[in-house]
Design an enzyme around this catalytic site. Sequence first.
Site, PDB file in Angstrom:
ATOM      1  CG  ASP A   1      -6.072   8.422   5.858  1.00 44.66           C
ATOM      2  OD1 ASP A   1      -6.344   8.784   7.003  1.00 44.66           O
ATOM      3  OD2 ASP A   1      -5.927   9.219   4.918  1.00 44.66           O
ATOM      4  CB  THR A   2     -10.063   5.356   7.746  1.00 47.06           C
ATOM      5  OG1 THR A   2     -10.204   4.543   6.569  1.00 47.06           O
ATOM      6  CG2 THR A   2     -10.321   6.815   7.408  1.00 47.06           C
TER       7      THR A   2
ATOM      8  CG  PHE B   1      -4.306  16.193   1.280  1.00 50.91           C
ATOM      9  CD1 PHE B   1      -5.495  15.509   1.444  1.00 50.91           C
ATOM     10  CD2 PHE B   1      -3.697  16.173   0.027  1.00 50.91           C
ATOM     11  CE1 PHE B   1      -6.079  14.824   0.382  1.00 50.91           C
ATOM     12  CE2 PHE B   1      -4.272  15.495  -1.040  1.00 50.91           C
ATOM     13  CZ  PHE B   1      -5.468  14.817  -0.856  1.00 50.91           C
TER      14      PHE B   1
ATOM     15  CD  GLU C   1      -3.209   0.321   0.325  1.00 50.52           C
ATOM     16  OE1 GLU C   1      -2.748   1.161  -0.469  1.00 50.52           O
ATOM     17  OE2 GLU C   1      -4.423   0.159   0.508  1.00 50.52           O
ATOM     18  CG  ASP C   2      -0.841   4.767  -1.685  1.00 50.05           C
ATOM     19  OD1 ASP C   2      -1.604   3.903  -1.219  1.00 50.05           O
ATOM     20  OD2 ASP C   2      -1.245   5.798  -2.246  1.00 50.05           O
TER      21      ASP C   2
ATOM     22  NE  ARG D   1      -3.038   8.473  -9.179  1.00 50.63           N
ATOM     23  CZ  ARG D   1      -3.746   8.041  -8.136  1.00 50.63           C
ATOM     24  NH1 ARG D   1      -3.137   7.605  -7.065  1.00 50.63           N
ATOM     25  NH2 ARG D   1      -5.068   8.040  -8.171  1.00 50.63           N
TER      26      ARG D   1
ATOM     27  CE  LYS E   1      -2.543  11.519   6.409  1.00 46.19           C
ATOM     28  NZ  LYS E   1      -3.585  12.293   5.678  1.00 46.19           N
TER      29      LYS E   1
HETATM   30  C1  PRP Z   1      -5.886   5.428  -0.888  1.00 46.43           C
HETATM   31  C2  PRP Z   1      -4.681   4.555  -0.613  1.00 46.43           C
HETATM   32  C3  PRP Z   1      -5.242   3.397   0.157  1.00 46.43           C
HETATM   33  C4  PRP Z   1      -6.453   3.989   0.851  1.00 46.43           C
HETATM   34  C5  PRP Z   1      -6.157   4.189   2.296  1.00 46.43           C
HETATM   35  O1  PRP Z   1      -6.507   4.961  -2.051  1.00 46.43           O
HETATM   36  O2  PRP Z   1      -4.058   4.136  -1.806  1.00 46.43           O
HETATM   37  O3  PRP Z   1      -5.610   2.324  -0.687  1.00 46.43           O
HETATM   38  O4  PRP Z   1      -6.724   5.276   0.234  1.00 46.43           O
HETATM   39  O5  PRP Z   1      -7.229   4.835   2.939  1.00 46.43           O
HETATM   40  P1  PRP Z   1      -8.015   4.217   4.174  1.00 46.43           P
HETATM   41  O6  PRP Z   1      -7.002   3.636   5.116  1.00 46.43           O
HETATM   42  O7  PRP Z   1      -8.717   5.419   4.739  1.00 46.43           O
HETATM   43  O8  PRP Z   1      -8.981   3.201   3.656  1.00 46.43           O
HETATM   44  P2  PRP Z   1      -7.560   5.824  -2.870  1.00 46.43           P
HETATM   45  O9  PRP Z   1      -8.942   5.357  -2.534  1.00 46.43           O
HETATM   46  O10 PRP Z   1      -7.279   7.287  -2.682  1.00 46.43           O
HETATM   47  O11 PRP Z   1      -7.271   5.398  -4.373  1.00 46.43           O
HETATM   48  P3  PRP Z   1      -5.928   5.479  -5.224  1.00 46.43           P
HETATM   49  O12 PRP Z   1      -4.995   4.422  -4.686  1.00 46.43           O
HETATM   50  O13 PRP Z   1      -6.395   5.188  -6.599  1.00 46.43           O
HETATM   51  O14 PRP Z   1      -5.350   6.870  -5.078  1.00 46.43           O
END
Ligand code: PRP
Length: 187
Positions: free
Chosen positions: A114-115, A163, A110-111, A176, A142
């Site tokens: 967050d939540t 952010f 994963e990059d 990106r 985070k």
């Molecule tokens: C981002 C990120 C994770 C997710 C984390 O993806 O790549 O997969 O949010 O957030 P969370 O812990 O709150 O669930 P996003 O939905 O922005 O799509 P992307 O990878 O295409 O940018």
Amino acid sequence: MPATNPLPESVLISESHLQNRIHELGAQIATDYENQELVLLGVLRGSVIFFADLARAIFSAQLENPVKEVRLRFEFVQLMSYQDSTKPSAVELIRGGTDYLEQRHILIVEDIVDTGHTLKFLHEHLWTLKPKTIKVCTLLDKPSQRQVPVAIDYTGFEIPDTFVVGYGLDYAQQYRNLPYIAVLKLI
Ligand code: PRP
């Protein structure tokens, strides 16, 4: 004429810091999966740049210590998160995650976590495909934003509640391709 996107305000993690840390993660993963086959499972789209560098860092670790052979396979899933009036956050699988993962070691790449909703959903989905093990590697964590508990095995950097964009992470699908992580000032 499209609206101008906000400019990244400052560099939070430089290109060299990213590369040094990814090199360390690659070495650790090569040690932990020595002489095994591993499926690197990238979560599209944000993880692609980290995924590519991590995969090569695992190979570099093998060059430095040929005993640490890891046979890597690549897989990708794409998920979509959305808000609705009944749930705080819902996640849907768009593509990927097949029977091919049965009895394999999986490392989710994963990059950012967050939540935690995306990772929790993906974990539960992947277990239905009967893999041997599932571990998680995220470039950024985070923890201040966590809503559901998730286990992370390899973390690049813990970051504050700002952010961030770059190195795979976007704002409205932009930024990106920055080679570093930057803070974005949202006006
Ligand atoms: C981002 C990120 C994770 C997710 C984390 O993806 O790549 O997969 O949010 O957030 P969370 O812990 O709150 O669930 P996003 O939905 O922005 O799509 P992307 O990878 O295409 O940018």
